[in-house]
Design an enzyme around this catalytic site. Sequence first.
Site, PDB file in Angstrom:
ATOM      1  N   ASP A  93      -1.926   0.374   2.870  1.00 34.05           N
ATOM      2  CA  ASP A  93      -1.210  -0.841   2.483  1.00 34.05           C
ATOM      3  C   ASP A  93      -1.241  -1.899   3.592  1.00 34.05           C
ATOM      4  OD1 ASP A  93       0.320  -2.391   0.775  1.00 34.05           O
ATOM      5  OD2 ASP A  93       1.875  -0.875   0.473  1.00 34.05           O
ATOM      6  N   TRP A 108      -3.827  -6.598  -1.141  1.00 34.22           N
ATOM      7  CA  TRP A 108      -3.384  -7.556  -2.152  1.00 34.22           C
ATOM      8  C   TRP A 108      -4.329  -8.754  -2.325  1.00 34.22           C
ATOM      9  CZ3 TRP A 108       1.079  -7.664   1.709  1.00 34.22           C
ATOM     10  CH2 TRP A 108       1.708  -6.425   1.734  1.00 34.22           C
ATOM     11  N   ASN A 118      -6.990 -11.336   2.177  1.00 33.12           N
ATOM     12  CA  ASN A 118      -8.105 -11.662   3.073  1.00 33.12           C
ATOM     13  C   ASN A 118      -9.457 -11.415   2.400  1.00 33.12           C
ATOM     14  OD1 ASN A 118      -6.668 -12.118   5.861  1.00 33.12           O
ATOM     15  ND2 ASN A 118      -5.694 -10.336   4.930  1.00 33.12           N
ATOM     16  N   ASP A 143       1.522  -6.964  -6.467  1.00 39.18           N
ATOM     17  CA  ASP A 143       1.873  -5.831  -7.332  1.00 39.18           C
ATOM     18  C   ASP A 143       1.976  -6.193  -8.811  1.00 39.18           C
ATOM     19  OD1 ASP A 143       1.995  -4.566  -4.951  1.00 39.18           O
ATOM     20  OD2 ASP A 143       4.040  -3.814  -5.185  1.00 39.18           O
TER      21      ASP A 143
HETATM   22  C1  GLA Z   1       3.133  -2.368  -1.787  1.00 37.82           C
HETATM   23  C2  GLA Z   1       1.963  -1.915  -2.663  1.00 37.82           C
HETATM   24  C3  GLA Z   1       2.493  -1.069  -3.797  1.00 37.82           C
HETATM   25  C4  GLA Z   1       3.253   0.126  -3.251  1.00 37.82           C
HETATM   26  C5  GLA Z   1       4.354  -0.328  -2.304  1.00 37.82           C
HETATM   27  C6  GLA Z   1       4.975   0.833  -1.546  1.00 37.82           C
HETATM   28  O1  GLA Z   1       3.949  -3.244  -2.461  1.00 37.82           O
HETATM   29  O2  GLA Z   1       1.251  -3.032  -3.146  1.00 37.82           O
HETATM   30  O3  GLA Z   1       1.432  -0.655  -4.661  1.00 37.82           O
HETATM   31  O4  GLA Z   1       2.335   0.969  -2.565  1.00 37.82           O
HETATM   32  O5  GLA Z   1       3.875  -1.243  -1.331  1.00 37.82           O
HETATM   33  O6  GLA Z   1       6.001   0.431  -0.700  1.00 37.82           O
END
Ligand code: GLA
Length: 396
Positions: free
Chosen positions: A144, A178, A181, A199
């Site tokens: 992450d 996400w 970059n 997310d």
């Molecule tokens: C981020 C990720 C999610 C999940 C959470 C866990 O938001 O994008 O998919 O893994 O962290 O804290």
Amino acid sequence: MLHLFVFNNQLFAQKFENLASTPPMGWNSWNTFQTNINEQLVKDVADIMITSGMKDAGYTYIVLDDGWMALERDPKTGDLIPDPKKFPNGLKSLIDYIHSKGLKFGLYNCAGTKTCAGYPGTRGFEYQDARFYALLGTDYLKFDWCHTEDINAKEAYTTMSKALRTAAHPVVFSLCEWGNNKPWEWAASVGHLWRTTGDITAQFDGIKSYGNWHANGVMTIVDMQDTLRKFAGSGHWNDPDMLEVGNGMTAAEDRTHFSIWCMLAAPLIAGNDLRKMSEATKSILTNKDLIAIDQDALGIEGFRYRDKDSVQIWFRPLHNGDWAVCFVNRSSVSKTIDFNWQNETVTDDLFNKALDPKTTTYQIRDLWTKKDLGTTKKILKANLLSHDVLMIRLIK
Ligand code: GLA
């Protein structure tokens, strides 16, 4: 000499090959359970993967997301510690259990100093953590991007990729930064999949606000995928986030979500509570005709051919000359489809594919109802309820 060194270094930097020739499939704890996870839950999930037919349908990885660790590393060794309350027998026996079922196991951590939920992150511990995962027999790592102020993403993910390679236990490496970059531009040699957006949430459209952050509905995520297809292919996939099938949307919305993920050659990581899965949810997640589209050996993502009057039409070329076609009704009212194949020439200029219904006649198979809908010689007419989908395969 120098040449050899560079060559070796490049080899060394490569991820493990042939682990994700088609998009990874599995289950992840986050979408339903967040950090509320434990040993019994994971064992139950492993059992149901088998009894529900999910394993047979292709789901392989069981991934523990954030929250599996204790709040501090071991003060003496610096090793991560599985939360002893959640995992009283440690992780090794649990992983052995999962492996004994013919499934694979995954863990989560973060490139920053802490995970998003505040557990120990990997920054500065890349090689130690990679060794820790390898000793456990971990087959998949989701990595992450929280608490990464002043860190360069390409550098951080490349370091972890090298660490995993050095630890020498084959791991699917899932980048979760996400899309901040543009990992699609640099991550193909670093990992096997990369998140393209923030997310997902179990909502068909729009954005859901959680105060200082927000999550995206299914169609909002879809809007962000269209320009990325050229970067995906066998072994390196765009990841529009895990599935929300069975997490509260309507059956039509779940079907649409699953259909578009298959059109996008997305990783299929279920995120629902398998212990409470309805028959409807199970039949969506295990629809083998849909999964065959997702897992198609050609590995070319579909593209949006038309977006008019809230009806989207997607096309995806398949390895044997067939095509998958997906009609989506994004609106809140029913729509009629009136599609005359003879007036359409569909070209995929990026991958040099063309569908010409004037010269080739295709049989049409509805992949949800399993009905044959005639051929591309006649006009396709259908009624699409709000948020529903018509997913077909054109068979050469
Ligand atoms: C981020 C990720 C999610 C999940 C959470 C866990 O938001 O994008 O998919 O893994 O962290 O804290």
